[in-house]
Design a protein around this motif. Structure first.
Motif, short mmCIF file in Angstrom:
data_model
loop_
_atom_site.label_atom_id
_atom_site.label_comp_id
_atom_site.label_asym_id
_atom_site.label_seq_id
_atom_site.Cartn_x
_atom_site.Cartn_y
_atom_site.Cartn_z
N GLN A 49 0.92 -1.25 -0.15
CA GLN A 49 -0.25 -0.20 -0.05
C GLN A 49 0.84 1.10 -0.20
OE1 GLN A 49 -1.71 -1.26 3.45
NE2 GLN A 49 -3.65 -1.87 2.56
N VAL A 50 0.10 2.29 -0.60
CA VAL A 50 1.09 3.56 -0.67
C VAL A 50 1.25 4.02 0.93
CG1 VAL A 50 1.06 5.99 -0.94
CG2 VAL A 50 0.48 3.88 -3.14
N SER A 51 2.72 3.93 1.34
CA SER A 51 2.48 4.79 2.72
C SER A 51 3.57 5.83 3.19
CB SER A 51 3.22 3.43 3.38
OG SER A 51 4.92 2.93 2.91
N THR A 52 4.02 6.30 4.33
CA THR A 52 4.59 7.02 4.33
C THR A 52 5.59 7.31 5.30
OG1 THR A 52 5.12 9.42 4.22
CG2 THR A 52 3.08 8.82 5.07
N ARG A 53 6.82 8.05 5.88
CA ARG A 53 7.11 7.61 6.76
C ARG A 53 6.61 8.60 7.81
NH1 ARG A 53 9.63 4.33 10.51
NH2 ARG A 53 11.45 5.86 12.02
N ALA A 54 5.44 8.30 8.19
CA ALA A 54 4.98 9.87 9.00
C ALA A 54 5.78 10.02 11.21
CB ALA A 54 3.61 9.86 9.36
N ARG A 55 5.29 11.09 11.19
CA ARG A 55 5.41 11.91 12.31
C ARG A 55 4.49 12.21 13.30
NH1 ARG A 55 8.56 12.63 9.12
NH2 ARG A 55 7.67 14.48 8.37
#
Length: 317
Positions: A49-55
């Motif tokens: 899945q589309v993801s991100t390194r989120a904070r």
């Protein structure tokens, strides 16, 4: 709700006037989780899945060190309750690629505001051309000869790039045509890049009005950005003075016509720019002026927006 803000680096925020910060602050008062990332951190791996390194962030209440980073993790966008795309222009190739990743995230179940398909379909300057009854005489071209002919007809014109923001790259050429050739060659890169040319609107002296639409409904106050010091540009980033004022008759008529159309296309938040009674831009990437309107009128724009966001996220779930 778990809210993911895709935006410019948090350390660049000017919190005293930033509308994304105003959204975050209002959401935090309601107990929503705040997560943040930048478009460059979006990732789509084969079979994933589309993801991100989120904070995950928490607001501190301090004007300078305004957030604490609580956690950082790989986060699939579909694991959130709402994704807010708030990256400032330019609307360049990288922005376009980000919207394609966000479209895939929607297929996976993410709820994205404004919808990426609608962002792609409404480049902020070109979008006005769909509504000719509301705009000044306007030409979109890369041809120098066409620009000269437009000036011959209208005599006092504005030239601007299609991908700028904050008044960047805007030029006025008056009746004498001074430097028209040089300006046209520079903006079009000698005919290689398309620009917009418009008849000059003297009503700019009274301000370039930002009218906000939230789920198709106009906020009752506009922010008139009034040019200062001989400038032709009213943009706040170009030194304009922001004065909040009730919507005028023409402002409301334009807003009521466009509001339902744009909302139906997935544009939860829109900023219309209006000079006099003429529409000049339809801002959809990261419309601003929340805090200026709220500070001057007491009308809580962020509260209205988060109300609409909660309702839209719930309806899409």
């Amino acid at each position: 709700m778990k809210l993911l803000f895709i935006a410019d680096p948090l350390d660049t925020f000017k919190t005293h006037k930033d509308s994304t910060f105003a959204m975050m602050r209002e959401a935090a008062t309601r107990g929503h989780e705040l997560w943040a990332c930048e478009p460059r951190e979006l990732v789509w791996r084969r079979g994933s899945q589309v993801s991100t390194r989120a904070r995950r962030i928490q607001l501190t209440g301090d004007a300078h060190d305004w957030y604490d980073e609580m956690d950082a993790t790989e986060l699939a966008l579909c694991q959130t309750d709402a994704v807010l795309m708030r990256k400032d222009p330019p609307f360049d190739a990288e922005y376009l690629y980000a919207t394609h990743l966000l479209t895939q995230a929607e297929r996976e179940g993410a709820r994205v505001f404004n919808r990426p398909e609608a962002l792609r379909a409404h480049p902020e300057k070109l979008a006005i051309m769909e509504f000719p009854e509301h705009i000044a005489p306007t030409l979109v071209t890369r041809e120098i000869a066409a620009i000269r002919a437009f000036h011959d007809q209208h005599r006092d014109i504005i030239l601007k790039p299609l991908d700028g923001m904050g008044g960047m790259g805007i030029f006025r050429v008056k009746d004498d045509g001074l430097n028209l050739g040089s300006i046209a060659e520079t903006l079009t890169h000698d005919g290689q890049q398309t620009i917009m040319v418009q008849a000059f609107l003297p009503a700019i002296a009274e301000g370039d009005k930002r009218v906000l639409l939230i789920n198709g409904e106009p906020v009752p106050y506009a922010l008139a950005r009034i040019p200062q010091g001989g400038e032709v540009r009213g943009n706040l980033a170009a030194g304009g003075k922001g004065v909040a004022q009730p919507l005028g008759e023409a402002d409301r008529a334009i807003a009521m016509h466009l509001g339902p159309i744009l909302a139906a296309r997935g544009l939860l938040l829109v900023g219309l720019d209006i000079i006099g009674d003429r529409l000049t831009e339809i801002n959809v990437t990261s419309p601003t002026c929340f805090q200026e309107i709220t500070d001057q009128t007491g009308f809580n724009v962020a509260q209205r927006f988060v109300d609409a966001l909660e309702a839209a996220a719930a309806a899409a779930s």
